[in-house]
Scaffold this active site. Structure first.
Site, PDB file in Angstrom:
ATOM      1  CG  ASP A   1      -2.035  -1.011   1.161  1.00  0.00           C
ATOM      2  OD1 ASP A   1      -2.146  -1.707   0.133  1.00  0.00           O
ATOM      3  OD2 ASP A   1      -2.742  -1.177   2.165  1.00  0.00           O
TER       4      ASP A   1
ATOM      5  CG  ASP B   1      -8.543  -7.976   5.862  1.00  0.00           C
ATOM      6  OD1 ASP B   1      -7.384  -8.380   5.656  1.00  0.00           O
ATOM      7  OD2 ASP B   1      -9.526  -8.371   5.206  1.00  0.00           O
TER       8      ASP B   1
END
Length: 438
Positions: free
Chosen positions: A215, A393
Site C-alpha cells: 500500500d 484485516d
C-alpha cells in the site's frame, strides 16, 4: 505501448485468430494455442511457461531457447516479461516453497475448534499451502533466522513481507504501525531493515522472496490529498529505496507492492504509477534483484474474472490480468522490470462487495487459486498467497484506536478483532467458500 496489450487481449479472446507470423512480443505457442508459431523477422519464439511462448527480439532471446518454426518450444527458464531483466530470474522456478510453522499452528488450532468433521478436515489442509510471513513489527525479526535455518535444511524458498514504514497505512487506520515520523521513525525503520538483512546474510544459500511495503507507494499515487500521506511521501520513498538496496545486497528477490486493479488499475492512475516505480528503481541504483511488482496483496480481486463485477463499471481493467497487461508495457517503457506475482489467497468468490474499495474482511469470501507458477501469462512469475487467510484485516470495534470504518460496512464480516490477529469465524467462511474447493 497499448497496442501490445490490445494484441494480447485479442489473441486470448479469439483463439482461432491466425496470421502468417506473430509480431515481436506476440504469442507464438503454448498449450491450447492455435495461432501462428513463427515470429516476425528479427525475433525468436521462446517458451515462457507451458501456456505461453512469446516472440522476443533476437538480442533478448537466450540461444538455448531458440526453437524451429512450427515446433513446440522446449522447456526453459527465462526471465519473462519485458523491460530490464533482473539478475534473479523467476525465483519460483524449480523451487519448493517453505511453509510457515506459525501459520500452520494457527490453522491446526482453528481446525481443532471446528465441530463439523468435513469442514475441519478441509480447514486442516490449509496448513499445507504456503503463505508469506509478515514482518510488521521489529519484534518479529529475530524469528527470521530460525525460519531460514529450517528452510535451508529442506532446501526451500522463504516468502516474507517487509511492512513497517513509519506512519504506515497513511490513508487508513486498521494497520497503523509502530513507527512514527514524529519519533525518529525513519531511522528506526532503517534499523528494522538492517536487522532483516543481517538475518538473511547468514543464510546465503536460502532463496528469499520479499514483497516490499504493501500500500505504501500506491498511496503516493492516489492519496496525497490525505495530509498524513503527503507528510510521509519523502519518508516512504527513502524507506523503500533503503529496503530495496539493503535486501538486494543480500540476494533477496523483491516485488514492490502496486495495489490492485481497483486502485492503480484505473486508466488515469497507470502512467503515474509506472513513473513512480521507475523512479524508485532508478534512485535505488537499478538493483538486479528487484524483480518486479506484487498485485492484489490482501485483496479479493480475481486474476481472471469470468465477467466484470458490476462494482468495476467504468474501468476496463476489471481484474488483475487486465491491470497487469495494461501496466506492464508502461513499466517497461519507463525502465522498470515488468514481472509480477499476484495474491489469490482470498479471491475464490467474486461479486460479493458493495464497492470496489471495500477491503476489510469481505463477507462471503473464499480461499482462491492455489499458489503455482502455471500462471498462463509470461508476465506473471507466480500466483501466491501473500495474506495468510484467517488473520484479520481490521477490527469492527469503533472504540479501538485502529478502527477503520471499512471494517464496519455492511459487506464486512463482523464482529472482527484487531488487524493481524486470528479471526476464527472468518477463517471458517474462507474454508467453506474455497474455490477451487479444498
Amino acid at each position: 505501448m497499448f497496442k501490445f496489450a490490445a494484441l494480447l487481449a485479442l489473441a486470448s479472446l479469439v483463439p482461432g485468430f491466425v496470421q502468417a507470423q506473430s509480431p515481436v512480443w506476440g504469442q507464438c505457442g503454448g498449450n491450447g494455442w492455435t495461432g501462428p508459431t513463427t515470429c516476425a523477422s528479427g525475433s525468436t519464439c521462446v517458451k515462457q511457461n507451458d501456456f505461453y511462448s512469446q516472440c522476443l527480439p533476437n538480442n533478448q532471446a537466450p540461444p538455448s531457447t531458440t526453437t524451429q518454426p512450427g515446433t513446440t518450444p522446449p522447456a526453459t527458464t527465462t526471465s519473462g516479461g519485458t523491460g530490464p531483466t533482473s539478475g534473479a530470474g523467476n525465483p519460483y522456478t524449480g523451487k519448493t516453497v517453505w511453509l510457515s510453522p506459525f501459520y500452520a499452528d494457527e490453522v491446526a488450532q482453528a481446525a481443532a475448534d471446528i465441530s463439523n468433521p468435513s469442514l475441519a478436515t478441509k480447514a486442516a489442509s490449509v496448513a499445507k499451502i504456503p503463505t508469506f510471513v509478515w514482518f510488521d513489527t521489529v519484534a518479529k525479526v529475530p524469528d527470521l533466522g530460525g525460519y531460514l535455518a529450517d528452510a535451508r535444511s529442506k532446501n526451500q524458498l522463504v516468502q516474507i513481507v517487509v511492512y513497517d514504514l513509519p506512519d504506515r497505512d497513511c490513508a487508513a487506520l486498521a494497520s497503523n504501525g509502530e513507527f512514527s515520523l514524529a519519533n525518529d521513525g525513519l531511522n528506526k525503520y532503517k534499523n528494522y531493515v538492517d536487522q532483516i538483512a543481517a538475518q538473511i546474510k547468514q543464510f546465503p544459500d536460502v532463496s528469499v522472496v520479499a514483497v516490499i511495503e504493501p500500500d505504501s507507494l500506491a498511496n503516493l499515487v492516489t492519496n496525497l490529498n490525505v495530509q498524513k500521506c503527503a507528510n510521509a511521501q519523502s519518508a516512504y520513498k527513502e524507506g523503500v529505496i533503503y529496503a530495496v538496496q539493503k535486501l538486494n545486497a543480500v540476494g533477496v528477490t523483491m516485488y514492490i507492492d502496486a495495489g490492485h486493479a481497483g486502485w492503480l488499475g484505473w486508466p488515469a492512475n497507470l502512467s503515474p504509477a509506472a513513473q513512480l516505480f521507475a523512479q524508485i528503481y532508478r534512485d535505488a541504483g537499478s538493483p538486479r534483484n528487484l524483480r518486479g511488482i506484487a498485485t492484489n496483496v490482501a485483496n479479493f480481486n480475481a486474476l481472471r474474472a469470468s465477467s466484470p463485477d458490476p462494482i468495476t463499471q467504468g474501468n476496463s481493467n476489471y481484474d488483475e490480468i487486465h491491470y497487469i497487461e495494461a501496466l506492464a508495457p508502461m513499466l517497461s517503457n519507463a525502465g522498470f522490470p515488468a514481472h509480477f506475482i499476484v495474491d489469490q489467497g482470498r479471491s475464490g468468490v467474486q461479486n460479493i462487495r458493495d464497492q470496489w474499495g471495500d477491503w476489510c474482511n469481505v463477507k462471503g469470501a473464499g480461499f482462491g487459486q492455489r499458489p503455482t507458477t502455471n500462471t498462463g501469462s509470461s508476465l506473471i512469475d507466480a500466483i501466491v498467497w501473500v495474506k495468510p487467510g484467517g488473520e484479520c484485516d481490521g477490527t469492527s470495534d469503533n472504540s479501538s484506536p485502529r478502527f477503520d470504518s471499512h471494517c464496519s460496512l455492511s459487506d464486512a464480516h463482523q464482529p472482527a478483532p484487531e488487524a493481524g490477529t486470528w479471526f476464527q469465524a472468518y477463517f471458517e467462511t474462507l474454508v467453506a467458500n474455497a474455490n477451487p474447493a479444498l
